[in-house]
Structures are given as C-alpha cells and as structure tokens.
Motif scaffolding. Structure first.
Motif, PDB file in Angstrom:
ATOM      1  N   LEU A 256      10.396  22.788  24.454  1.00 17.93           N
ATOM      2  CA  LEU A 256      11.026  23.164  23.199  1.00 17.93           C
ATOM      3  C   LEU A 256      12.357  23.825  23.533  1.00 17.93           C
ATOM      4  CD1 LEU A 256      10.956  23.556  20.102  1.00 17.93           C
ATOM      5  CD2 LEU A 256       9.845  25.759  20.507  1.00 17.93           C
ATOM      6  N   THR A 257      13.410  23.058  23.433  1.00 16.38           N
ATOM      7  CA  THR A 257      14.718  23.609  23.746  1.00 16.38           C
ATOM      8  C   THR A 257      15.163  24.617  22.702  1.00 16.38           C
ATOM      9  OG1 THR A 257      15.357  21.596  24.900  1.00 16.38           O
ATOM     10  CG2 THR A 257      17.144  23.014  24.135  1.00 16.38           C
ATOM     11  N   GLN A 258      14.946  24.280  21.442  1.00 15.90           N
ATOM     12  CA  GLN A 258      15.360  25.201  20.389  1.00 15.90           C
ATOM     13  C   GLN A 258      14.562  24.970  19.126  1.00 15.90           C
ATOM     14  OE1 GLN A 258      17.871  24.359  17.575  1.00 15.90           O
ATOM     15  NE2 GLN A 258      18.170  26.444  16.891  1.00 15.90           N
ATOM     16  N   LEU A 259      14.139  26.064  18.501  1.00 16.33           N
ATOM     17  CA  LEU A 259      13.566  26.041  17.167  1.00 16.33           C
ATOM     18  C   LEU A 259      14.284  27.102  16.356  1.00 16.33           C
ATOM     19  CD1 LEU A 259      11.447  25.097  15.078  1.00 16.33           C
ATOM     20  CD2 LEU A 259       9.971  26.931  15.912  1.00 16.33           C
ATOM     21  N   GLY A 260      14.927  26.687  15.303  1.00 15.44           N
ATOM     22  CA  GLY A 260      15.684  27.618  14.473  1.00 15.44           C
ATOM     23  C   GLY A 260      15.220  27.578  13.035  1.00 15.44           C
ATOM     24  N   VAL A 261      15.048  28.752  12.464  1.00 17.41           N
ATOM     25  CA  VAL A 261      14.658  28.890  11.061  1.00 17.41           C
ATOM     26  C   VAL A 261      15.611  29.884  10.417  1.00 17.41           C
ATOM     27  CG1 VAL A 261      12.841  29.543   9.450  1.00 17.41           C
ATOM     28  CG2 VAL A 261      12.238  28.442  11.609  1.00 17.41           C
ATOM     29  N   GLY A 262      16.153  29.525   9.292  1.00 17.09           N
ATOM     30  CA  GLY A 262      17.080  30.415   8.599  1.00 17.09           C
ATOM     31  C   GLY A 262      17.690  29.712   7.407  1.00 17.09           C
ATOM     32  N   GLY A 263      18.968  29.969   7.191  1.00 15.33           N
ATOM     33  CA  GLY A 263      19.657  29.327   6.078  1.00 15.33           C
ATOM     34  C   GLY A 263      20.824  30.156   5.591  1.00 15.33           C
ATOM     35  N   ASP A 264      21.364  29.719   4.448  1.00 15.78           N
ATOM     36  CA  ASP A 264      22.540  30.344   3.851  1.00 15.78           C
ATOM     37  C   ASP A 264      22.158  31.047   2.557  1.00 15.78           C
ATOM     38  OD1 ASP A 264      24.934  29.348   5.519  1.00 15.78           O
ATOM     39  OD2 ASP A 264      23.794  27.525   5.152  1.00 15.78           O
ATOM     40  N   PHE A 265      22.606  32.298   2.429  1.00 14.23           N
ATOM     41  CA  PHE A 265      22.429  33.078   1.215  1.00 14.23           C
ATOM     42  C   PHE A 265      23.776  33.119   0.491  1.00 14.23           C
ATOM     43  CE2 PHE A 265      19.465  34.482   4.393  1.00 14.23           C
ATOM     44  CZ  PHE A 265      18.272  34.691   3.709  1.00 14.23           C
ATOM     45  N   HIS A 266      23.748  32.947  -0.829  1.00  9.64           N
ATOM     46  CA  HIS A 266      24.995  32.922  -1.590  1.00  9.64           C
ATOM     47  C   HIS A 266      24.718  33.314  -3.026  1.00  9.64           C
ATOM     48  CE1 HIS A 266      23.147  29.012  -2.472  1.00  9.64           C
ATOM     49  NE2 HIS A 266      23.238  28.727  -1.176  1.00  9.64           N
ATOM     50  N   TYR A 267      25.372  34.380  -3.461  1.00 10.73           N
ATOM     51  CA  TYR A 267      25.216  34.831  -4.846  1.00 10.73           C
ATOM     52  C   TYR A 267      26.359  35.771  -5.188  1.00 10.73           C
ATOM     53  CZ  TYR A 267      22.966  36.275  -9.183  1.00 10.73           C
ATOM     54  OH  TYR A 267      22.691  36.500 -10.503  1.00 10.73           O
ATOM     55  N   ASP A 268      26.960  35.565  -6.358  1.00  9.82           N
ATOM     56  CA  ASP A 268      28.017  36.440  -6.856  1.00  9.82           C
ATOM     57  C   ASP A 268      29.129  36.601  -5.818  1.00  9.82           C
ATOM     58  OD1 ASP A 268      29.288  38.034  -8.719  1.00  9.82           O
ATOM     59  OD2 ASP A 268      28.305  39.884  -8.039  1.00  9.82           O
ATOM     60  N   ASN A 269      29.515  35.474  -5.179  1.00  9.49           N
ATOM     61  CA  ASN A 269      30.568  35.418  -4.167  1.00  9.49           C
ATOM     62  C   ASN A 269      30.210  36.116  -2.861  1.00  9.49           C
ATOM     63  OD1 ASN A 269      32.018  34.183  -6.256  1.00  9.49           O
ATOM     64  ND2 ASN A 269      33.929  35.100  -5.611  1.00  9.49           N
ATOM     65  N   VAL A 270      29.026  36.690  -2.755  1.00  7.45           N
ATOM     66  CA  VAL A 270      28.569  37.294  -1.510  1.00  7.45           C
ATOM     67  C   VAL A 270      27.833  36.222  -0.705  1.00  7.45           C
ATOM     68  CG1 VAL A 270      27.166  39.109  -0.471  1.00  7.45           C
ATOM     69  CG2 VAL A 270      28.390  39.540  -2.606  1.00  7.45           C
TER      70      VAL A 270
END
Length: 611
Positions: A256-270
């Motif tokens: 297993l070279t890489q396992l990534g979990v996450g993402g992008d948060f976006h609200y009210d220009n933040v």
C-alpha cells in the motif's frame, strides 16, 4: 356530510320561497317603473391591468309576466341546489350560472346575448392563461445566470433545459405588468467565468482525470485515494528494498503505497483542504526532509500522516483570489504527488527529485479565466521547518490560452536549504509545456498529447558556487529535462505513455539518498556521499499501459529502465546489513558493504483509485 348538504339545500329552498312571496307583495303595492341593469362586458383583447369598460342597457318591467318568469327561474334554481353533488362546476359553468341568476329576465328575453357572454368569458380565461405564460417566459429570459459562491472561484451554474428553452423561446405579447416589472428591476451583473472552466483539462499530466465527484455538497466535497502496487525488480535485492525513488520503495511484494482520505471544505468564501496519507508515503516522504533535525518537537512525526492540510479565504475580486496557509502541493516537476493523476507511475528524475509539498503561505490570483499567478512564502525546499535562518520565496505562473495548451512556470529562490550550512542559498526554475495535438473521440485513437519539462538550478555560498569551480567552491547546480508522449484509445478506455529524461546534479544536493542502513536525509551515509562537487548524472525511460474502465480507477502496467554514472541502485545483495539496521541511521557497519549498481530494470503493476 350528505345530511349537512340536505339541510343546507332545504334552508335555501325555504329562503327562496319567502323571497318570492316578498317580491309578489312588492309588485302589487308598487307601480311599474323603469329599471336599469348593468352588464360588465370583458374585452379579452385588452391587456391585464386595464380598466374594465362598463356597458349599460335599460330594461323596463311592463307587466307581471316578467316577474313571473323571474320567479319561475328562482324556483328552478332552488330545486337544482337540492340535487346530489357529483363534482365541481367547470370554470365556464360558474360565470354562466352567475350571470343567469343575476338577471333572469335578460336571460329569457335575449338568450343569444347570454351565449355571447359565456363565449367572451371563455375567451377571456384563455387569454389570461396566455398572458400568464408570456409573463413567466419573459421573467425567465430576464433571469441572470445563477452563481454558486464557494471557497473556490465563483462557479456559474447553467440553467436547466426547461428554463433554457423558455428563455430562448419568443414569448407572446407580454403584459404591461410584466414589462413594468422588467423595467423596474435592476440589471444583474454578469457572472465572471470560473478560472480555467472553459475547457476539459482531464488530459493533462499531473491533473486528475475525474470529471465529476462521486459526491458533493454545499459544504464539503470528499476525496478518497488508494495506491496499491506490486514491483518486480530484475536486480532481485535480497532485502526487497528499492532506493533512489520517491514513488517506489519495495520489490516482490504487494504494498500500500498511499491511502488518503479527506476532501475540500467550502462555505461562505471560507475554504480548507485535508488529505491524509497512510501506507509507505507516511514513512518515506518525511525521511526525505532533513529540517526536523534542527530543534525540538519532531516535525516528521507531527506531519507524518498529512499530505495536504490548509485553510484559507476566497476573495471575490478579479476572477477570484485565494489566500491559503498550511501544507500544500508544489507541482514543481509537473507530475502530481498522487500517481492516479499522472501519465506514468515512476516519473523521471526532474520530477521525482524535486519538491512534492511546501509548508507556508500562498496567494492564488486569477486576473483572467486563462491565467493564474501564485506567490509563495515557504519554510524551505520540501521541508516542514527551516533549515537555517532564512525562509524561501517562490511562485507559480499558469497560463492556458485554449483547451489544448498549458504553460507552467515554477520559481524558487533565497532559501537556505542545506542543513547546518548557513549562507548556502538555493535557486531553481521549473518550466513545462503540455500540448494536446490530436483530439478525435469518435476514432480508435481518441487523443494524443505530449509534455516537456526543463529544470535549471544552483546553490551558492557556504563553500559552493553557481558558476563553476572557483575560489568560492566547486560548481553545484542542477540541469535536467523530461519528455513524455501520451496516447488514448477507444474513447479513453486505454492509455499508452512513452517517455523519460536526464539530469546532471554535481554536489548531489537534489539526489535522493538511498536508505542504506536506515539512512535519512538528516543522517546521511558514508556509503553514498553528498559532498560539494560529487558527480551525479542519470537518465531513464519508461513505457506505461493503462486500462481505465471508470473515471475513478486505473489499472496500470509499466516498465522502467533507470541508470546513473555512479553506483546508486539496489543490487542483488541489498542495502541492509545482515540482521537488520545496526547502530545509528546511516552509520558505518563493520564488515558490511551495500550492493549498489549503476542501473535498474523493473516492472510496476498498480491499482489506482480516486473518488
């Protein structure tokens, strides 16, 4: 319920009979006199909002005959109310009944006039429906493009096909109310085009080919990545250890070279982004950073399981401005840190030996939808902290004038990035061009593109020189290039990539240190020195075949040939002492000599997933 209706109808009959008796008594006591009846005549050809013209006609009651007819009609109407209710009246029935009840004499005397009124009312109803439809169409045509404000640049959302069809259709004569509404509403400003949204960029090397996220929301766009490989090294190192690569680490095993979990948060220009890294990346990437050796609080452990983590704010100016701080990808060397995004699994040295990440701040400025200017203030060259007393600065300029050309420039300067060597300053320029020179999705060969990258850099001060051997020290620079050509077949179901490159790096300051006896970038090793002036030249070539049944997965087969002018790659004897690592990382082990060879041939098989 039927009992209630029966009682109501009986009451109505009693009321009508008493009302009839009162009328007869009134008729006997009063002399005949003229009576005027007014009809509201609707002109359906007029627009909504205009005055209704009242037209009067006088009718005289000259005898008791007219009163008798009226009384008879009232009785018939009252009896009709007692009938069982089977449904609602139609829209045309109600006005007709109302007009007859209001003037029974006129109904009896002039049946043709009553029929005309009914017809006019029906025509009026139809005209009102047409005007209401025209109003809706006019409002749809005047409605501006919807804009979704996210942490990224504003994204225009195309109207639905129904709204689009309504806005393009030619409406009937609009009503005055609709025209006045359109005139009084302020003109909406046209939405600015999102940067680089004018074309499909999934063909680019270093850019993910997923066109639509598997899931999305107003607040969060998740991302999941998995990179699992099997490497067959023809050198057959007995310790299964591969050196000299930032993507491939062990042979003859499934890893297993890489396992990534996450993402992008976006609200009210933040905005914020988080991507974890588990697997070999969480061990190998931090060991190539020597900055944690300076000071306390082990930064390598603190950031080990994070590949990207930053927060920021989106400013609605120009075509968007993003201000971010944290750990973000550098993309120096064109290839992405994530193998799913790349045309090849093992990139050439120009990419593999240059930074994958920066820790610091960046400002992404989009003057137009075709241009990005991104200055950086970072701790150093792929480092969690500072190596010495000075941080580094840099930036990226990305220009995409059309859908088939991408021009990229990354620049870095002023960082003192040699551990325990203050005053040694690094400069680097990395420039790429990518061209899609063939695009016919209807044919067997659906697309073709190439990428060309050139890098130039040097260090000066602290005993080395940028411009050749001199009194200030030996020459310490970096020169390299890589070229790749990519073909897509059968509607992008298959991909074939051929490419390679070459570098010259005297002083070896960008050469990845082989992990001999557990050596790290901070520890170094006497078995492969990185002293000023140490020569290093290397070249490589690869062939990659991809099977892509879905936009979220790639099955990859690749052959790599890599070579250097000095022993560098793991040979059959391996680079680990008998019994495992001995002593401090990178120390001399009596009786042990690592088996280093000048070339390496291997097969890479991988499954790459991205949601």
């Amino acid at each position: 319920m039927k009992l209630v209706f029966t009682l109501l109808c009986a009451g109505a009959v009693v009321f009508m009979l008493r009302f009839l008796a009162a009328l007869l008594r009134e008729r006997k006591s009063l002399s005949p006199r003229p009576m005027r009846v007014y009809f509201a005549k609707f002109n359906p050809a007029k627009r909504r909002g205009e005055l209704i013209i009242m037209n009067s006609k006088s009718y005289e009651h000259k005898s008791a005959l007219g009163t008798g007819k009226r009384a008879a009609f009232i009785i018939v109407a009252a009896l009709a109310l007692t009938l069982p209710l089977h449904g609602q009246h139609t829209a045309s029935d109600v006005p007709a009944a109302a007009s007859v009840s209001a003037n029974p004499q006129a109904s009896a005397a002039t049946p043709q006039s009553e029929q005309e009124i009914v017809q006019e009312l029906a025509a009026m109803k139809k005209r009102i429906e047409q005007l209401e439809l025209a109003l809706k169409q006019h409002e749809s045509a005047e409605q501006p493009t919807t804009v979704v404000q996210t942490a990224k640049a504003s994204t225009p959302v195309a109207p639905s096909p129904t709204v689009a069809a309504a806005s393009t259709a030619t409406p009937a004569v609009p009503s005055e109310a609709a025209l006045s509404t359109a005139d009084s509403s302020p003109a909406a400003k046209p939405a600015k085009e999102e940067p680089f949204a004018f074309a499909d960029w999934t063909w680019l090397n270093g850019n993910a080919r997923t066109k639509t996220p598997a899931f999305d929301s107003k607040f969060f766009t998740p991302e999941i990545r998995a990179d699992v490989d099997y490497i067959y090294d023809l050198n057959h190192p007995k310790d299964d250890t591969i050196g000299g690569s930032s993507e491939v680490f062990r042979s003859n095993e499934i890893n297993l070279t890489q396992l990534g979990v996450g993402g992008d948060f976006h609200y009210d220009n933040v905005r914020a982004r988080l991507m974890t890294q588990f697997g070999l990346y969480s061990e190998t990437t931090p060991r190539n950073d020597a900055s944690p050796a300076r000071g306390q609080w082990n930064l390598a452990d603190a950031y080990r399981y994070v590949s990207e983590a930053y927060g920021g704010y989106h400013i609605n100016a120009l075509h968007g401005i993003n201000v971010d701080a944290g750990i973000f990808m550098s993309y120096v060397g064109l290839f992405s840190y994530y193998n799913f995004d790349n045309w090849a699994y093992q990139p050439s040295y120009v990419s593999s030996n240059t930074p994958w990440f920066f820790t610091g701040m960046r400002v992404q400025i989009f003057p137009t939808s075709h241009l990005k200017i991104e200055p950086w203030l970072v701790n150093g060259w792929q480092s969690y902290g500072r190596f010495n007393g000075r941080m580094g600065v840099g930036g990226q300029i990305l220009w995409r004038p059309n859908g088939w050309l991408s021009v990229l420039g990354n620049q870095y300067a002023l960082g003192e990035d040699a551990l325990n060597t203050p005053g040694r300053v690094r400069y680097h320029t990395d420039d790429s061009i990518e061209v899609k020179y063939y695009d016919h999705p209807e044919r067997m060969l659906s697309k073709a593109a190439f990428s060309l990258t050139g890098d130039l850099g040097c260090e000066h001060g602290g005993g080395v020189s940028c411009y050749g051997d001199s009194a200030k020290g030996p020459k310490q620079d970096f020169l390299g290039f890589m070229l790749y050509n990519r073909l897509w077949f059968h509607k992008d179901l298959y991909g074939l990539t051929v490419g390679g490159g070459k570098i010259n790096n005297p002083g070896r300051y960008l050469v990845l240190l082989p992990p001999i006896n557990g050596a790290t970038a901070a520890s170094g090793t006497p078995y492969f020195t990185e002293n000023p002036g140490d020569p290093y030249k290397a070249w490589d070539m690869s062939g990659t075949f991809d099977y892509m049944p879905s936009q979220y997965i790639t099955f990859r087969w690749e052959f790599d040939h890599r070579a250097a002018n000095v022993p560098y790659f793991s040979g059959s004897g391996g680079i680990t002492p008998t019994g495992g690592n001995t002593g401090a990382p990178g120390s001399v082990v009596p009786g042990f000599t690592p088996d280093l060879v000048k070339d390496e041939n291997r097969f890479d098989l991988a499954i790459l997933v991205k949601f």
